[in-house]
Enzyme design. Structure first.
Site, mmCIF file in Angstrom:
data_model
loop_
_atom_site.group_PDB
_atom_site.id
_atom_site.type_symbol
_atom_site.label_atom_id
_atom_site.label_comp_id
_atom_site.label_asym_id
_atom_site.label_seq_id
_atom_site.Cartn_x
_atom_site.Cartn_y
_atom_site.Cartn_z
ATOM 1 N N SER A 1 21.432 -19.294 15.032
ATOM 2 C CA SER A 1 22.727 -18.645 14.828
ATOM 3 C C SER A 1 23.569 -19.357 13.595
ATOM 4 O O SER A 1 24.428 -18.900 13.039
ATOM 5 C CB SER A 1 23.325 -18.810 16.154
ATOM 6 O OG SER A 1 23.342 -20.156 16.335
ATOM 7 N N HIS B 1 27.545 -23.707 14.502
ATOM 8 C CA HIS B 1 28.109 -22.445 13.986
ATOM 9 C C HIS B 1 29.300 -22.663 12.929
ATOM 10 O O HIS B 1 29.249 -22.074 11.965
ATOM 11 C CB HIS B 1 29.032 -21.631 15.138
ATOM 12 C CG HIS B 1 27.893 -21.346 16.196
ATOM 13 N ND1 HIS B 1 28.338 -20.815 17.285
ATOM 14 C CD2 HIS B 1 26.732 -21.412 16.452
ATOM 15 C CE1 HIS B 1 27.394 -20.569 18.221
ATOM 16 N NE2 HIS B 1 26.077 -20.749 17.491
#
Length: 328
Positions: A152, A202
């Protein structure tokens, strides 16, 4: 979790979706397919791979262990491991969407170079953030106690690159936001509603995407890694090109899949040429504008318009040519 990952039916659905997407494409993006396969195989660990690949316990991304033992395995491989099937499928669907768009516009060599760069930068920035919080603010949880895996971080960086020139709006989990700020909105929403996600991972991906765009804007020439990838891929494709020339295979027509208009920075993506008549972005594999039919050489030279081509076509003429070419 040392054993093979188990599929509860989501991975076959992912495979069917990926196959249907690739079937519709004229040019099949190989790097995106390779990344999908690498992540899926790392999760399933079929056959001999189970004994070759390290277990997930040895690749968790943990800043303290990476720095203490100087462990490149945790630094790089953690991005290709996933905790469970839903984690894998969610990330791979996102990779499929972003990868096809970016690789089709940039070309496979530059896309592969970009992914490798974003992987190293996102992991490095995440490591730096965790260490900085510990050293300057005495906040030790991200440094000692957090363990993360997954692609991610790279996907957040790819989202930044993909939406960097967009003036449109997009949906982020039901909210309409400007596309260029979609990564920031998703960062906040995921942190609010999905427990156990890595905020620093992230955030590191978003910052890596921004840094990559800044560096690419400062350095317009192809980076050395792209040149290496192009050289290796050229050698690997040589037998195929030889067979095509030997037996006279002809490549089918390739759709440009471009856009119309001028962006604010005045440049087009690599692998794309812009028609001087209608400003449509075409694939470099096309010698004629897919929108209005203007020759690429005429568009490049900006010569005086002949009876067939015009550099300043009226809107009605552009519409008429499009109807003739596409029937709409």
């Amino acid at each position: 979790m040392d054993g093979r990952g188990r599929s509860r039916g989501m991975i076959p659905i992912l495979a069917l979706h990926a196959l249907s997407e690739y079937y519709r494409l004229e040019r099949k993006p190989p790097v995106t397919a390779g990344l999908l396969a690498a992540n899926t195989l790392a999760y399933l660990r079929p056959g001999a791979l189970d004994s070759i690949l390290p277990p997930i316990d040895r690749v968790w991304f943990n800043p303290h262990l990476i720095l203490k033992y100087k462990d490149p395995k945790r630094f790089f491989l953690s991005a290709f491991y996933h905790v469970n099937e839903s984690h894998l499928v969610y990330n791979m669907l996102s990779l499929l969407w972003k990868g096809i768009q970016l690789e089709s516009s940039m070309g496979s060599a530059e896309f592969a170079s970009m992914v490798a760069t974003l992987l190293a930068m996102s992991q490095g920035i995440t490591l730096l953030l965790a260490k900085s919080l510990f050293v300057f603010f005495d906040y030790e949880k991200p440094y000692y106690s957090e363990y993360a895996v997954g692609f991610s971080g790279v996907l957040f960086a790819m989202k930044v690159v993909l939406n960097s020139q967009s003036e449109n709006y997009t949906y982020v989990h039901g909210l309409v936001v400007p596309a260029r700020y979609a990564a920031w909105a998703e960062l906040v929403l995921i942190q609010m509603f999905v427990p156990g996600v890595s905020f620093l991972g992230h955030l590191g991906g978003i910052l890596a995407g921004i840094l990559y765009l800044r560096l690419r804007g400062m350095y317009s020439a192809p980076d050395p890694l792209t040149l290496v990838v192009r050289g290796v891929s050229g050698v690997l494709r040589w037998p195929l090109r030889f067979m095509q020339s030997l037996f006279g295979f002809r490549r089918r027509r390739i759709s440009g899949r471009g856009t119309v208009g001028r962006n604010q920075r005045g440049w087009t993506e690599p692998g794309v040429w812009r028609c001087g008549a209608c400003t449509y972005d075409n694939s470099t594999q096309l010698n004629e504008c897919e929108m209005c039919g203007t020759s690429r050489s005429i568009s490049r030279s900006r010569s005086r318009p002949s009876s067939r081509y015009s550099e300043d076509l009226p809107l009605d003429e552009l519409r008429r040519r499009r109807v003739e070419r596409f029937g709409r």
